[in-house]
Each structure stands twice: as structure tokens, then as C-alpha cells.
Design an enzyme around this catalytic site. Structure first.
Site, short mmCIF file in Angstrom:
data_model
loop_
_atom_site.label_atom_id
_atom_site.label_comp_id
_atom_site.label_asym_id
_atom_site.label_seq_id
_atom_site.Cartn_x
_atom_site.Cartn_y
_atom_site.Cartn_z
N GLY A 260 0.66 -1.27 0.16
CA GLY A 260 0.06 -0.30 0.30
C GLY A 260 0.81 1.32 0.02
O GLY A 260 1.73 1.56 -0.09
N CYS A 261 0.44 2.54 0.41
CA CYS A 261 1.06 3.62 0.62
C CYS A 261 2.08 3.52 0.83
O CYS A 261 2.09 2.69 2.48
CB CYS A 261 -0.18 4.19 1.30
#
Length: 193
Positions: free
Chosen positions: A26-27
């Protein structure tokens, strides 16, 4: 008084060889904040890997056309922390069953991926995933990619220590804080005090 150089003893102090591990879950702001808490970690750099575009920018990667994932490169002392520990924290701190998505972050740049730097890392990651899938046959299968690291592209400086510099921003409060709290609660013995 002059001495012969052969009279001096030369001491060799061995410095631990640091190893590297690269994860995308993810981020990279979230992943960086999680791994920075661990004992034995000397640095965690946000960056990009797995795509075809050389030296990509954040905007290009967010556009989804580079093939790169947002990742972190961890430098660590294997005498203090094992690669297995990174796998445990990685799989516990994101959802490895959703393709190209972590929460509201959607796109191939947010895919779950382990980029290995040694054959041993590859074998450990594949075995870890196999074990998780076999232990939870009723749950959604883990779709995390395990790929060789061809090149790590360091992200722009403003991404470094993003959480530490922006704790009061809503993304940090709503998305990153719960992940950190979970890791702090479940893995307290693995964290820097």
C-alpha cells in the site's frame, strides 16, 4: 623516540554487514512508519520498484502507468533482526488478500509485493505465504507477489519520515495510526523502546 611501524598492532573491528529487504504493502508512508519501529533497522527509505520507467516521479507512479509499486527499502542488521520478522510484521500490518488495493488506496502502485534481494529471501517469502494460506483455507488467499528486485528508485525527499513530520494530518490519523497501534500491541518485544 621513533618506533618501527612493525611494532604497532593493527586491530580489525568487524562491522556488521547490513542487508536489504524491500516490501510494498500500500502507501509507502504507512509501510515506512511501521518498519522504522523495529529493532535492528538502520534505515527505511520510501521508493518505487517493479516497473519499467527509469527514475519515476511520485506523480507518474500515482498515474498507474509505470508498473512501479510504492515500496520501502529496509537496511538492517541480520544479527539483530531476522528476515522472518519483517515477513511477520509485513503480513500482519496490511491486507495481502486484496489485489491492487489497501483500503481507499486503489491502483497497481498499491499492490502487495515482496521484492527479494537474495535466493534465501525468495524461499522464505514463498514458504511464509504457503504456510499462511495452508493455515487459513477458509479465508481469502494471499495474492502477494514475490519478485526479484531489479532496481529500487528512491522517492522524493518529502516522502521520507512522512508520518513523523505529519502526525496531525488526517491520513496519518485515520490510516497510519491504527496500523502502528496494532503493531505496537501485537509485537511490542520487536520494537525499539
Amino acid at each position: 623516540l621513533r618506533r618501527n611501524p612493525s611494532e604497532f598492532f593493527c586491530y580489525h573491528y568487524s562491522v556488521a554487514e547490513l542487508e536489504k529487504a524491500v516490501f510494498g504493502g500500500g502507501c509507502f508512508w504507512c509501510v515506512e512508519a511501521v518498519f522504522k519501529m523495529l529493532k535492528g533497522v538502520s534505515s527505511v527509505l520510501p521508493g518505487y520498484a517493479g516497473g519499467s520507467k527509469p527514475n519515476p516521479t511520485y506523480e507518474e507512479v500515482c498515474g498507474g502507468d509505470t508498473g512501479h509499486a510504492e515500496v520501502v527499502q529496509i537496511e538492517y542488521d541480520p544479527a539483530q533482526v531476522k528476515y522472518q520478522t519483517f515477513l511477520t510484521i509485513f503480513f500482519a500490518s496490511h491486507n495481502p488478500t486484496t489485489p491492487n488495493q489497501q483500503g481507499a488506496d486503489i491502483g497497481t502502485q498499491y499492490r502487495s509485493v515482496v521484492f527479494y534481494t537474495t535466493p534465501e529471501q525468495k524461499a522464505e517469502a514463498e514458504m511464509f505465504i504457503k504456510t499462511l494460506n495452508e493455515s487459513n483455507k477458509m479465508g481469502a488467499p494471499i495474492i502477494t507477489e514475490v519478485k526479484t528486485l531489479d532496481k529500487f528508485w528512491e522517492a522524493e525527499n518529502y516522502h521520507r519520515d512522512y508520518y513523523a513530520k505529519n502526525k496531525n494530518k488526517s491520513y496519518c490519523q485515520v490510516v497510519i495510526n491504527p496500523k502502528l497501534e496494532k503493531v505496537q500491541k501485537e509485537f511490542a518485544d520487536l520494537l525499539n523502546k
